[in-house]
Design an enzyme around this catalytic site. Structure first.
Site, mmCIF file in Angstrom:
data_model
loop_
_atom_site.group_PDB
_atom_site.id
_atom_site.type_symbol
_atom_site.label_atom_id
_atom_site.label_comp_id
_atom_site.label_asym_id
_atom_site.label_seq_id
_atom_site.Cartn_x
_atom_site.Cartn_y
_atom_site.Cartn_z
ATOM 1 N N LEU A 116 0.542 0.775 -4.649
ATOM 2 C CA LEU A 116 1.796 0.184 -5.131
ATOM 3 C C LEU A 116 1.495 -0.840 -6.223
ATOM 4 O O LEU A 116 1.644 -2.045 -6.015
ATOM 5 C CB LEU A 116 2.542 -0.502 -3.989
ATOM 6 C CG LEU A 116 3.435 0.357 -3.125
ATOM 7 C CD1 LEU A 116 2.614 1.166 -2.147
ATOM 8 C CD2 LEU A 116 4.420 -0.494 -2.378
ATOM 9 N N PRO A 117 1.074 -0.402 -7.408
ATOM 10 C CA PRO A 117 0.775 -1.373 -8.469
ATOM 11 C C PRO A 117 2.046 -2.026 -9.007
ATOM 12 O O PRO A 117 3.123 -1.423 -9.013
ATOM 13 C CB PRO A 117 0.114 -0.509 -9.544
ATOM 14 C CG PRO A 117 0.666 0.858 -9.335
ATOM 15 C CD PRO A 117 0.875 0.974 -7.846
ATOM 16 N N HIS A 118 1.891 -3.250 -9.453
ATOM 17 C CA HIS A 118 3.021 -4.021 -9.974
ATOM 18 C C HIS A 118 2.471 -5.202 -10.764
ATOM 19 O O HIS A 118 1.264 -5.441 -10.778
ATOM 20 C CB HIS A 118 3.906 -4.521 -8.822
ATOM 21 C CG HIS A 118 3.145 -5.293 -7.803
ATOM 22 N ND1 HIS A 118 2.418 -4.683 -6.801
ATOM 23 C CD2 HIS A 118 2.961 -6.627 -7.647
ATOM 24 C CE1 HIS A 118 1.834 -5.614 -6.056
ATOM 25 N NE2 HIS A 118 2.137 -6.795 -6.550
ATOM 26 N N ALA A 119 3.371 -5.925 -11.400
ATOM 27 C CA ALA A 119 3.021 -7.154 -12.106
ATOM 28 C C ALA A 119 4.048 -8.218 -11.708
ATOM 29 O O ALA A 119 4.951 -7.956 -10.907
ATOM 30 C CB ALA A 119 3.032 -6.915 -13.618
#
Length: 173
Positions: free
Chosen positions: A60-63
């Site tokens: 679950l990549p995010h910034a």
């Protein structure tokens, strides 16, 4: 929550960075973030490692919201071939769900929603049956282990996934 533009069921990424970039670009196509947000997703992985690989096969990549998020959205990417992200327990990754949220609270709500919907059994069903957009949507809202008499029964609910103008209460698939 997952718009058509935010789905890729056959991503040919050759590295974690490419997979993360595709998840971010899918968010951009859905109008959920800026290109700077996509770069921030990649930079976060490079700086902090694979902390967002939260279950076997699932990332679950995010910034951060202030890095270019425009609206709450999830992108769904199925990798053609599983990739090692560097997580000791949950590699290799097959499904990448990119996250975009405009606040920390919205970010937490998105993650809670995903965790609520997906159990380990549901992730395995998604891997087994996710070959196209329709099956992704079924997997995203489906559950198993609901009926005591048939714990392997797969039950799903949601909008009209069969692209028919109307479904009745007695429709069975």
């Amino acid at each position: 929550m997952i718009e058509r533009q935010a789905i890729n069921v056959d991503c040919a990424a050759n590295s974690p960075e490419e997979a993360i970039r595709e998840a971010g670009n899918a968010l951009c196509r859905a109008g959920a973030c800026s290109p700077q947000y996509v770069q921030a997703m990649v930079d976060s992985y490079r700086e902090l490692g694979p902390y967002f690989v939260i279950a076997p096969g699932l990332a679950l990549p995010h910034a951060r919201p202030e890095q270019g998020a425009m609206k709450a959205q999830i992108s769904a990417i199925r990798l053609r071939e599983p990739l090692a992200f560097g997580h000791a327990e949950n590699d290799p990754v097959q499904v990448v769900l990119g996250l975009s949220a405009t606040s920390s609270d919205a970010h937490i709500r998105l993650i809670q929603h995903i965790v609520t919907v997906l159990s380990d059994d549901d992730i395995n069903v998604m891997f087994d049956h996710w070959s196209d957009e329709v099956n992704l949507k079924k997997a995203y809202v489906g559950v198993t282990n609901v009926l005591e008499s048939n714990p392997n029964a797969y039950i799903w609910a949601g909008r009209d996934f069969h692209q028919r103008p109307q479904q009745g209460i007695n429709d069975y698939f």
